[in-house]
Design a protein around this motif. Sequence first.
Motif, PDB file in Angstrom:
ATOM      1  N   SER A 152      16.356   0.435  18.666  1.00  0.00           N
ATOM      2  CA  SER A 152      16.062   1.797  19.116  1.00  0.00           C
ATOM      3  C   SER A 152      15.751   2.780  17.988  1.00  0.00           C
ATOM      4  CB  SER A 152      17.245   2.331  19.925  1.00  0.00           C
ATOM      5  OG  SER A 152      18.403   2.388  19.110  1.00  0.00           O
ATOM      6  N   ARG A 153      16.003   2.461  16.715  1.00  0.00           N
ATOM      7  CA  ARG A 153      15.758   3.398  15.623  1.00  0.00           C
ATOM      8  C   ARG A 153      14.835   2.776  14.573  1.00  0.00           C
ATOM      9  NH1 ARG A 153      18.027   7.988  16.007  1.00  0.00           N
ATOM     10  NH2 ARG A 153      17.783   8.630  13.843  1.00  0.00           N
ATOM     11  N   ALA A 154      14.099   3.666  13.902  1.00  0.00           N
ATOM     12  CA  ALA A 154      13.190   3.220  12.848  1.00  0.00           C
ATOM     13  C   ALA A 154      13.088   4.295  11.776  1.00  0.00           C
ATOM     14  CB  ALA A 154      11.810   2.926  13.419  1.00  0.00           C
ATOM     15  N   TYR A 155      12.931   3.865  10.534  1.00  0.00           N
ATOM     16  CA  TYR A 155      12.624   4.786   9.442  1.00  0.00           C
ATOM     17  C   TYR A 155      11.162   5.188   9.585  1.00  0.00           C
ATOM     18  CZ  TYR A 155      16.820   2.720   7.396  1.00  0.00           C
ATOM     19  OH  TYR A 155      18.083   2.277   7.183  1.00  0.00           O
ATOM     20  N   PHE A 156      10.818   6.397   9.121  1.00  0.00           N
ATOM     21  CA  PHE A 156       9.420   6.801   9.200  1.00  0.00           C
ATOM     22  C   PHE A 156       8.999   7.537   7.946  1.00  0.00           C
ATOM     23  CE2 PHE A 156      11.519  10.607  10.618  1.00  0.00           C
ATOM     24  CZ  PHE A 156      10.694  11.645  10.225  1.00  0.00           C
ATOM     25  N   MET A 157       7.690   7.474   7.685  1.00  0.00           N
ATOM     26  CA  MET A 157       7.082   8.121   6.535  1.00  0.00           C
ATOM     27  C   MET A 157       5.682   8.549   6.948  1.00  0.00           C
ATOM     28  SD  MET A 157       6.173   6.239   2.889  1.00  0.00           S
ATOM     29  CE  MET A 157       7.453   5.086   3.203  1.00  0.00           C
ATOM     30  N   GLN A 158       5.272   9.750   6.567  1.00  0.00           N
ATOM     31  CA  GLN A 158       3.924  10.221   6.884  1.00  0.00           C
ATOM     32  C   GLN A 158       3.111  10.322   5.605  1.00  0.00           C
ATOM     33  OE1 GLN A 158       4.531  13.871   9.139  1.00  0.00           O
ATOM     34  NE2 GLN A 158       4.099  12.711  11.003  1.00  0.00           N
ATOM     35  N   ILE A 159       1.910   9.740   5.651  1.00  0.00           N
ATOM     36  CA  ILE A 159       1.027   9.720   4.484  1.00  0.00           C
ATOM     37  C   ILE A 159      -0.373  10.125   4.926  1.00  0.00           C
ATOM     38  CG2 ILE A 159      -0.008   8.254   2.700  1.00  0.00           C
ATOM     39  CD1 ILE A 159       2.481   6.573   2.746  1.00  0.00           C
ATOM     40  N   VAL A 176       0.830  -1.195   0.000  1.00  0.00           N
ATOM     41  CA  VAL A 176       0.000   0.000   0.000  1.00  0.00           C
ATOM     42  C   VAL A 176       0.868   1.250   0.000  1.00  0.00           C
ATOM     43  CG1 VAL A 176      -1.723   1.300   1.323  1.00  0.00           C
ATOM     44  CG2 VAL A 176      -1.908  -1.180   1.140  1.00  0.00           C
ATOM     45  N   LEU A 177       2.004   1.195   0.671  1.00  0.00           N
ATOM     46  CA  LEU A 177       2.883   2.359   0.783  1.00  0.00           C
ATOM     47  C   LEU A 177       3.771   2.549  -0.441  1.00  0.00           C
ATOM     48  CD1 LEU A 177       3.987   1.993   4.485  1.00  0.00           C
ATOM     49  CD2 LEU A 177       2.263   3.503   3.546  1.00  0.00           C
ATOM     50  N   GLY A 178       3.722   1.703  -1.413  1.00  0.00           N
ATOM     51  CA  GLY A 178       4.520   1.867  -2.611  1.00  0.00           C
ATOM     52  C   GLY A 178       5.645   0.874  -2.751  1.00  0.00           C
ATOM     53  N   MET A 236      -2.136  13.256   9.628  1.00  0.00           N
ATOM     54  CA  MET A 236      -1.449  12.278   8.783  1.00  0.00           C
ATOM     55  C   MET A 236      -1.130  11.024   9.595  1.00  0.00           C
ATOM     56  SD  MET A 236       1.091  14.711   6.645  1.00  0.00           S
ATOM     57  CE  MET A 236       1.346  13.636   5.270  1.00  0.00           C
ATOM     58  N   THR A 237      -1.021   9.895   8.923  1.00  0.00           N
ATOM     59  CA  THR A 237      -0.653   8.635   9.557  1.00  0.00           C
ATOM     60  C   THR A 237       0.846   8.435   9.401  1.00  0.00           C
ATOM     61  OG1 THR A 237      -2.813   7.729   8.979  1.00  0.00           O
ATOM     62  CG2 THR A 237      -1.117   6.161   9.635  1.00  0.00           C
ATOM     63  N   THR A 238       1.517   8.099  10.506  1.00  0.00           N
ATOM     64  CA  THR A 238       2.956   7.861  10.474  1.00  0.00           C
ATOM     65  C   THR A 238       3.213   6.363  10.400  1.00  0.00           C
ATOM     66  OG1 THR A 238       3.303   9.836  11.815  1.00  0.00           O
ATOM     67  CG2 THR A 238       5.133   8.293  11.642  1.00  0.00           C
ATOM     68  N   PHE A 239       3.961   5.955   9.393  1.00  0.00           N
ATOM     69  CA  PHE A 239       4.345   4.561   9.209  1.00  0.00           C
ATOM     70  C   PHE A 239       5.821   4.421   9.558  1.00  0.00           C
ATOM     71  CE2 PHE A 239       0.674   5.071   6.508  1.00  0.00           C
ATOM     72  CZ  PHE A 239      -0.028   3.897   6.708  1.00  0.00           C
ATOM     73  N   ASN A 291       7.261  -3.547   9.964  1.00  0.00           N
ATOM     74  CA  ASN A 291       6.470  -2.352   9.639  1.00  0.00           C
ATOM     75  C   ASN A 291       5.355  -2.188  10.649  1.00  0.00           C
ATOM     76  OD1 ASN A 291       7.803  -1.631   7.221  1.00  0.00           O
ATOM     77  ND2 ASN A 291       6.641  -3.198   6.114  1.00  0.00           N
ATOM     78  N   TRP A 292       5.134  -0.961  11.084  1.00  0.00           N
ATOM     79  CA  TRP A 292       3.989  -0.648  11.942  1.00  0.00           C
ATOM     80  C   TRP A 292       3.616   0.789  11.734  1.00  0.00           C
ATOM     81  CZ3 TRP A 292       8.937  -0.657  13.737  1.00  0.00           C
ATOM     82  CH2 TRP A 292       9.355   0.401  14.540  1.00  0.00           C
ATOM     83  N   ARG A 293       2.463   1.193  12.285  1.00  0.00           N
ATOM     84  CA  ARG A 293       2.024   2.576  12.146  1.00  0.00           C
ATOM     85  C   ARG A 293       1.630   3.129  13.493  1.00  0.00           C
ATOM     86  NH1 ARG A 293      -3.718   1.696   9.070  1.00  0.00           N
ATOM     87  NH2 ARG A 293      -4.754   0.646  10.766  1.00  0.00           N
ATOM     88  N   ASP A 294       1.641   4.430  13.539  1.00  0.00           N
ATOM     89  CA  ASP A 294       1.317   5.119  14.790  1.00  0.00           C
ATOM     90  C   ASP A 294      -0.021   5.793  14.676  1.00  0.00           C
ATOM     91  OD1 ASP A 294       1.661   6.053  17.335  1.00  0.00           O
ATOM     92  OD2 ASP A 294       2.867   7.767  16.730  1.00  0.00           O
TER      93      ASP A 294
END
Length: 108
Positions: free
Chosen positions: A75-82, A52-54, A91-94, A105-108
């Motif tokens: 302790s670290r994660a990549y993030f993307m807001q859609i 879904v995120l591409g 916006m939803t943060t993934f 993968n998870w979302r906030d």
Amino acid sequence: MLLFCPTCGNLLRVEKGITALRFACNTCPYVFNIARKVSSRTYPKLKEVDDVLGGSAAWENVDSTEERCPKCSHSRAYFMQIQTRSADEPMTTFYKCCNPQCAHNWRD
């Protein structure tokens, strides 16, 4: 279920016959008696969050932040807001875990 007349190609309608239900054509005398009830359901396969995120290409140039992975506790994660909802909603943060063995993968 839609059936079409093999003679003229029109859509068959369901009508009550003398003894049972049957498919009948509006324009020609074609009739197909229904011998038994057939029912089936197909459920579409849900897409994975990454699809879904591409796909994986969408995660190539994203930033990382200090967010703990719920799966491996990295302790670290990549993030993307859609924007997944209407414009007046936040916006939803993934997130995607920075640990290459985990990559959860998870979302906030």
